[in-house]
Design an enzyme around this catalytic site. Structure first.
Site, PDB file in Angstrom:
ATOM      1  N   ASN A  11     -57.028  23.082   9.361  1.00  0.00           N
ATOM      2  CA  ASN A  11     -56.556  24.168  10.227  1.00  0.00           C
ATOM      3  C   ASN A  11     -57.581  25.296  10.067  1.00  0.00           C
ATOM      4  OD1 ASN A  11     -55.288  26.267  11.492  1.00  0.00           O
ATOM      5  ND2 ASN A  11     -53.352  26.069  10.402  1.00  0.00           N
ATOM      6  N   LYS A  18     -57.588  26.044   6.189  1.00  0.00           N
ATOM      7  CA  LYS A  18     -56.567  25.460   5.329  1.00  0.00           C
ATOM      8  C   LYS A  18     -56.699  23.949   5.446  1.00  0.00           C
ATOM      9  CE  LYS A  18     -53.233  29.047   6.319  1.00  0.00           C
ATOM     10  NZ  LYS A  18     -52.220  29.316   7.288  1.00  0.00           N
ATOM     11  N   ARG A  93     -55.970  20.985  13.760  1.00  0.00           N
ATOM     12  CA  ARG A  93     -55.084  21.820  14.565  1.00  0.00           C
ATOM     13  C   ARG A  93     -55.962  22.534  15.590  1.00  0.00           C
ATOM     14  NH1 ARG A  93     -52.776  27.694  13.497  1.00  0.00           N
ATOM     15  NH2 ARG A  93     -51.296  27.741  15.218  1.00  0.00           N
ATOM     16  N   HIS A 182     -47.207  27.053  18.752  1.00  0.00           N
ATOM     17  CA  HIS A 182     -46.386  26.521  17.650  1.00  0.00           C
ATOM     18  C   HIS A 182     -45.766  25.172  18.035  1.00  0.00           C
ATOM     19  CE1 HIS A 182     -45.380  30.936  16.292  1.00  0.00           C
ATOM     20  NE2 HIS A 182     -46.404  30.485  15.593  1.00  0.00           N
ATOM     21  N   HIS A 210     -38.775  29.365  15.543  1.00  0.00           N
ATOM     22  CA  HIS A 210     -39.868  29.357  14.560  1.00  0.00           C
ATOM     23  C   HIS A 210     -40.203  30.809  14.256  1.00  0.00           C
ATOM     24  CE1 HIS A 210     -43.814  27.905  12.841  1.00  0.00           C
ATOM     25  NE2 HIS A 210     -44.052  29.186  13.033  1.00  0.00           N
ATOM     26  N   LEU A 211     -39.781  31.279  13.077  1.00  0.00           N
ATOM     27  CA  LEU A 211     -39.933  32.695  12.738  1.00  0.00           C
ATOM     28  C   LEU A 211     -40.858  32.853  11.537  1.00  0.00           C
ATOM     29  CD1 LEU A 211     -36.098  33.593  12.939  1.00  0.00           C
ATOM     30  CD2 LEU A 211     -37.762  33.541  14.816  1.00  0.00           C
ATOM     31  N   ARG A 243     -46.850  41.654  16.274  1.00  0.00           N
ATOM     32  CA  ARG A 243     -46.935  41.541  17.739  1.00  0.00           C
ATOM     33  C   ARG A 243     -45.642  42.018  18.388  1.00  0.00           C
ATOM     34  NH1 ARG A 243     -48.710  35.353  17.731  1.00  0.00           N
ATOM     35  NH2 ARG A 243     -49.570  35.582  15.651  1.00  0.00           N
ATOM     36  N   VAL A 333     -39.620  33.383   7.802  1.00  0.00           N
ATOM     37  CA  VAL A 333     -38.415  34.190   7.979  1.00  0.00           C
ATOM     38  C   VAL A 333     -37.206  33.276   8.199  1.00  0.00           C
ATOM     39  CG1 VAL A 333     -37.275  35.923   9.419  1.00  0.00           C
ATOM     40  CG2 VAL A 333     -39.723  36.157   8.895  1.00  0.00           C
ATOM     41  N   GLY A 334     -37.341  32.315   9.089  1.00  0.00           N
ATOM     42  CA  GLY A 334     -36.222  31.441   9.443  1.00  0.00           C
ATOM     43  C   GLY A 334     -35.705  30.640   8.255  1.00  0.00           C
ATOM     44  N   GLU A 386     -46.081  21.502   9.639  1.00  0.00           N
ATOM     45  CA  GLU A 386     -47.043  21.254  10.710  1.00  0.00           C
ATOM     46  C   GLU A 386     -48.154  20.300  10.266  1.00  0.00           C
ATOM     47  OE1 GLU A 386     -46.793  25.605  11.099  1.00  0.00           O
ATOM     48  OE2 GLU A 386     -47.505  25.299  13.144  1.00  0.00           O
TER      49      GLU A 386
END
Ligand code: ADP
Length: 401
Positions: A11, A18, A93, A182, A210-211, A243, A333-334, A386
């Site tokens: 990625n 990564k 990716r 995403h 997706h957070l 954002r 977050v999620g 992912e």
């Protein structure tokens, strides 16, 4: 010769790469790491071998090529180098695949040219992804390099949802439409949610939230994405770390004409100085929650704005899907912020949505249901992966060909 069952997932970002080396027989991570601050006077490489101690080194990486060579040396030191016959493919990716790339694709010169053609719609991402592919190709020219696109899962969004209601000639000329991002995560999580329910993905309708630092929602009907909140760029939709998500496009004209800000300044404002950061000065949800808990009014407002937008998308996608079987929370977050999940789903019993406070407070890395048994809609926390999804897609493709 042993069978090739490993995939290296890369990625590549503008100043970092990564990577993960995954064995597809059992999904085992043989190594994972990060090369960062490429192009700066001092870079850093962090490498975690399977079952071994993390190694960290500080050195300058003038370009992606030197960074990836250092990664290759680390892998070789663990006995899982790039020259290993067990390596089946390198999965990359790639953020923007436009309308053309609807599935993982083996990279050829022609494919690279097409990814390059998409740079104007993904100026921050595709150039780095291209460099990652070129360097990996130079390291192992004989190995299939597979591009897995963030946009691919969203190419099924119907035209009426993907089109912005603007002049079609202008839109077509500049390829302005909703692409969504995403996608690899939305695809993985929607499938994993079906699995959690013990059902075939074709039978379930899921709203995926997706957070992470970036955040997006998608409506997935029977495994097929039918709408998503990010648009031409990853700026539209939910309130994110830095954002803005949705704003009246008129805000941009106003800031330019009346506020005197240049287009680049507005771009910077909306992408890097807005969202939670813009509302309260912190972009990390942990910090926002801590401050809000202490009664900080800005942090409380930021939290409420974040959650309100999320609720609007849950409602919108409920209507888009007609029937919702599950809502899945994922990413930083999620997966971790119970107060966000609680507030986003509060007082929606009339829609069949409820969250059990006890189940919601459980901390775990596993996919889990957090709604009570009586609720018509299953609310779940489903950790995203992912890299595994990219590896699986790349492996499936090279096996077929
Ligand atoms: P990326 O989009 O960079 O992949 P992640 O999915 O890792 O991001 O999400 C990172 C974000 O997750 C952090 O900025 C932070 O806001 C949030 N986060 C991580 N851990 C927690 C936690 N325990 N509670 C609340 N938020 C968290």
């Amino acid at each position: 010769m042993s069978e090739a069952t490993r995939v290296l997932v890369l990625n590549a970002g503008s100043s970092s790469v990564k990577y993960q080396l995954i064995d597809m027989v059992d999904g085992e991570r043989l190594a994972a790491g990060l090369v960062e601050r490429i192009g700066e006077s001092e870079g850093r490489l962090v490498h975690s071998p399977h079952g071994g101690a993390r190694r960290e080194s500080a050195q300058a990486f003038p370009d992606h090529s030197s960074g990836l060579k250092a990664m290759a040396e680390e892998l070789a030191a663990d006995g899982v180098g790039l020259d290993s016959p067990e390596l089946a493919a390198i999965g990359h990716r790639v953020v923007h695949g436009g309308r053309r790339f609807t599935a993982p694709t083996v990279v050829t010169d022609e494919v690279l040219t097409e990814i390059r053609r998409l740079v104007p719609v993904a100026p921050l991402h595709n150039p780095a992804n291209i460099i990652g592919i070129e360097v990996a190709r130079a390291l192992r020219p004989d190995l299939p390099q597979v591009a897995v696109f963030d946009t691919a899962f969203h190419t099924t969004v119907p035209e009426f949802a993907a089109r912005y209601a603007i002049d079609r000639t202008v839109a077509d000329e500049h390829r302005v439409r909703r692409y969504g991002f995403h996608g690899t995560s939305h695809q993985y999580v929607s499938r994993a949610t079906a699995q959690l329910l013990g059902k075939d993905p074709a039978e379930v309708n899921v709203i995926v939230l997706h957070l992470g630092n970036g955040a997006s929602a998608s409506a997935v009907a029977g495994g097929v994405c039918v709408d998503t909140s990010m648009g031409l760029t990853p700026l539209e939709g939910l309130v994110m770390g830095t954002r803005s998500g949705d704003v009246d496009p008129g805000v941009i004209f106003h800031l330019h004409r009346v506020g005197g800000l240049s287009v680049d300044e507005i771009d910077d404002l909306l992408n890097r100085r807005s969202g939670l950061l813009g509302l309260c000065g912190d972009n990390d949800m942990r910090e926002v929650l801590r401050r809000a808990g202490e009664g900080d009014a800005d942090a409380e407002l930021a939290f409420q704005a974040y959650v309100h937008r999320l609720r609007k998308y849950i409602g919108a996608y409920y209507a888009v899907l007609g029937r919702v079987d599950a809502i899945a929370f994922t990413a930083g977050v999620g997966e971790n912020a119970a107060p966000v999940r609680e507030a986003a789903t509060a007082e929606l019993e009339s829609l069949g949505i409820a969250v059990d406070p006890e189940l919601n407070s459980v901390r775990s890395g596993e996919a889990r249901v957090i709604s009570p048994a009586y609720a018509r809609v299953t609310v779940a926390v489903v950790p995203t992966d992912e890299e595994l999804e990219i590896a699986q897609q790349a492996f499936a493709l090279v096996r077929r060909s």
